[in-house]
Enzyme design. Structure first.
Site, PDB file in Angstrom:
ATOM      1  N   TRP A 143       0.796  -1.224   0.000  1.00 31.62           N
ATOM      2  CA  TRP A 143       0.000   0.000   0.000  1.00 31.62           C
ATOM      3  C   TRP A 143       0.823   1.267   0.000  1.00 31.62           C
ATOM      4  O   TRP A 143       0.292   2.352  -0.181  1.00 31.62           O
ATOM      5  CB  TRP A 143      -0.954   0.020   1.197  1.00 31.62           C
ATOM      6  CG  TRP A 143      -0.300  -0.173   2.537  1.00 31.62           C
ATOM      7  CD1 TRP A 143      -0.214  -1.329   3.245  1.00 31.62           C
ATOM      8  CD2 TRP A 143       0.379   0.800   3.332  1.00 31.62           C
ATOM      9  NE1 TRP A 143       0.463  -1.138   4.418  1.00 31.62           N
ATOM     10  CE2 TRP A 143       0.831   0.163   4.500  1.00 31.62           C
ATOM     11  CE3 TRP A 143       0.630   2.167   3.175  1.00 31.62           C
ATOM     12  CZ2 TRP A 143       1.543   0.837   5.495  1.00 31.62           C
ATOM     13  CZ3 TRP A 143       1.342   2.833   4.167  1.00 31.62           C
ATOM     14  CH2 TRP A 143       1.781   2.161   5.310  1.00 31.62           C
ATOM     15  N   PRO A 163       0.060   7.555  -2.060  1.00 34.90           N
ATOM     16  CA  PRO A 163      -1.217   7.273  -1.387  1.00 34.90           C
ATOM     17  C   PRO A 163      -2.050   6.136  -1.977  1.00 34.90           C
ATOM     18  O   PRO A 163      -3.156   5.882  -1.493  1.00 34.90           O
ATOM     19  CB  PRO A 163      -1.966   8.604  -1.536  1.00 34.90           C
ATOM     20  CG  PRO A 163      -1.470   9.156  -2.833  1.00 34.90           C
ATOM     21  CD  PRO A 163      -0.010   8.783  -2.875  1.00 34.90           C
ATOM     22  N   CYS A 164      -1.555   5.460  -3.004  1.00 38.22           N
ATOM     23  CA  CYS A 164      -2.358   4.382  -3.576  1.00 38.22           C
ATOM     24  C   CYS A 164      -2.607   3.303  -2.515  1.00 38.22           C
ATOM     25  O   CYS A 164      -1.721   2.917  -1.772  1.00 38.22           O
ATOM     26  CB  CYS A 164      -1.661   3.769  -4.784  1.00 38.22           C
ATOM     27  SG  CYS A 164      -0.094   2.959  -4.449  1.00 38.22           S
ATOM     28  N   GLY A 165      -3.826   2.871  -2.413  1.00 33.50           N
ATOM     29  CA  GLY A 165      -4.187   1.853  -1.428  1.00 33.50           C
ATOM     30  C   GLY A 165      -4.585   2.411  -0.079  1.00 33.50           C
ATOM     31  O   GLY A 165      -5.102   1.680   0.770  1.00 33.50           O
TER      32      GLY A 165
END
Length: 210
Positions: A143, A163-165
């Site tokens: 993440w 910030p993905c996830g």
């Protein structure tokens, strides 16, 4: 945010601002290690007027020094990284900012480190400062990972945890809370997770319910 049953793990800019101010307030009320300064809210200014909702959180001037304070089982010296709040020649100084991502609708951690003389640290030098647990989190986690991007408010390149996830694991953390509690506790809970990746030891009381 909408009803708890369909919440997607994100937050609005207004909720980010409210959660940021709640974090600053609670940080000032709990017992925090003397090595950590206070979080401060930095509002954006439009036409010279501070915005009530747009801005970012800042934790600046965190000093780290490597010290030896023990022996291992073979008699060798064990090195420990210590966060201190004083300056000397052999320390690295870190600044941490939390800004809102309008693309992902989640908070993003920006950070940079520099030597006492002001020279910015490279990513390799920063990773040498991180604990083995932090490096493990970064290497194993699906993440988050470190990238270098332009700071949304300072227009300068900073390191950041992508910030993905974020929305997925925040939904798991806070899905059972009501909308108001979730909004106010969002940043404290989020920081308890991302802090591990950059070596920030966040007080347990910060993200425990009052």
């Amino acid at each position: 945010m909408v009803g708890s049953s369909v919440w997607d793990g994100t937050l609005s800019i207004d909720e980010f601002s409210a959660s940021a101010k709640a974090l600053v307030s609670k940080w000032g009320q709990i017992e925090v290690d003397d090595s950590l300064p206070d979080w401060a809210w930095r509002p954006c200014c439009r036409m010279g007027v501070p915005s009530e909702t747009e801005g970012f959180l800042a934790l600046e001037g965190v000093y780290q020094i490597e010290e030896s304070n023990g022996l291992d089982d073979d008699g060798g010296i064990v090195e420990h990284d210590t966060w201190v709040q004083s300056s000397c020649d052999n320390v690295h100084v870190y600044d941490f900012h939390i800004a809102y991502s309008f693309s992902y609708k989640v908070p993003v951690l920006y950070f940079q480190g520099h030597e006492a003389g002001g020279q910015l640290l490279t990513i390799d030098e920063i990773k040498k400062d991180l604990s083995s647990q932090s490096l493990k989190t970064l290497s194993e986690s699906k993440w988050t990972f470190i990238t270098r991007e332009e700071h949304p408010h300072l227009s300068l390149p900073w390191f950041t945890l992508h910030p993905c996830g974020t929305s997925d694991w925040m939904k798991l953390l806070l899905d059972k809370l009501g909308d108001k509690d979730r909004s106010l506790q969002y940043l404290s809970a989020w920081l308890s997770v991302v802090g591990q990746a950059v070596g920030l030891k966040i007080p347990l009381k910060l993200y425990c319910s009052s």
